[in-house]
Write a protein that holds these residues in place. Sequence first.
Motif, PDB file in Angstrom:
ATOM      1  N   THR A 136      21.805  33.474  78.802  1.00 60.80           N
ATOM      2  CA  THR A 136      20.771  33.672  77.787  1.00 60.80           C
ATOM      3  C   THR A 136      21.392  33.570  76.393  1.00 60.80           C
ATOM      4  O   THR A 136      22.586  33.793  76.219  1.00 60.80           O
ATOM      5  N   ASP A 137      20.536  33.267  75.433  1.00 58.68           N
ATOM      6  CA  ASP A 137      20.997  33.228  74.042  1.00 58.68           C
ATOM      7  C   ASP A 137      20.918  34.634  73.446  1.00 58.68           C
ATOM      8  O   ASP A 137      20.592  35.601  74.139  1.00 58.68           O
ATOM      9  N   ALA A 138      21.185  34.741  72.168  1.00 60.47           N
ATOM     10  CA  ALA A 138      21.206  36.052  71.494  1.00 60.47           C
ATOM     11  C   ALA A 138      19.851  36.756  71.535  1.00 60.47           C
ATOM     12  O   ALA A 138      19.778  37.981  71.463  1.00 60.47           O
ATOM     13  N   ASP A 139      18.774  35.981  71.678  1.00 56.62           N
ATOM     14  CA  ASP A 139      17.430  36.565  71.744  1.00 56.62           C
ATOM     15  C   ASP A 139      16.981  36.865  73.170  1.00 56.62           C
ATOM     16  O   ASP A 139      15.846  37.294  73.389  1.00 56.62           O
ATOM     17  N   GLY A 140      17.848  36.595  74.139  1.00 50.83           N
ATOM     18  CA  GLY A 140      17.502  36.860  75.534  1.00 50.83           C
ATOM     19  C   GLY A 140      16.768  35.735  76.236  1.00 50.83           C
ATOM     20  O   GLY A 140      16.315  35.903  77.361  1.00 50.83           O
ATOM     21  N   ASN A 141      16.642  34.581  75.592  1.00 53.44           N
ATOM     22  CA  ASN A 141      15.984  33.427  76.199  1.00 53.44           C
ATOM     23  C   ASN A 141      16.979  32.681  77.088  1.00 53.44           C
ATOM     24  O   ASN A 141      18.152  32.564  76.751  1.00 53.44           O
TER      25      ASN A 141
END
Length: 143
Positions: free
Chosen positions: A42-47
């Motif tokens: 996931t990326d920093a935003d949780g995506n």
Amino acid sequence: MKNDLGKTIQDDLTKEYENTKFMTFYYMTFPTVQVTDGQPATDADGNYIYVSDADKEKVKADAEEAVKRISAGEDYKAIAEEYGIASYCQETNGYTGAYSEEMNAVIEGLKDGDVSEPLESTLGYNVIVMINSDDENLKESYI
């Protein structure tokens, strides 16, 4: 011997699941997300971080080829190992109605030994191999 409450609950469950098919199937996931330490990245935003479009097409082609090979009689667990997806696969017990509408429609139509076409999901392409499409022992253990 069960007490009255236990008997009532069991009778209710027996009626509720009377026409429900319980089953065992092998659930294979060909991931279209990047994987880090066996988990979807996931990326920093949780995506979720998805693979490139070209890689996604390759994953889909792999899933389609696996379906053909399993349908021709090859061992599905060996194929999962070969494609490097064994850690994203599992034997699962369940019953009709317990899954999404799309997945319920697919599993209801499979007989023992059948394999589904790849189903696209959030994490990848899923393939279902039906092991036991009407497992009465599983049903009895659930109720």
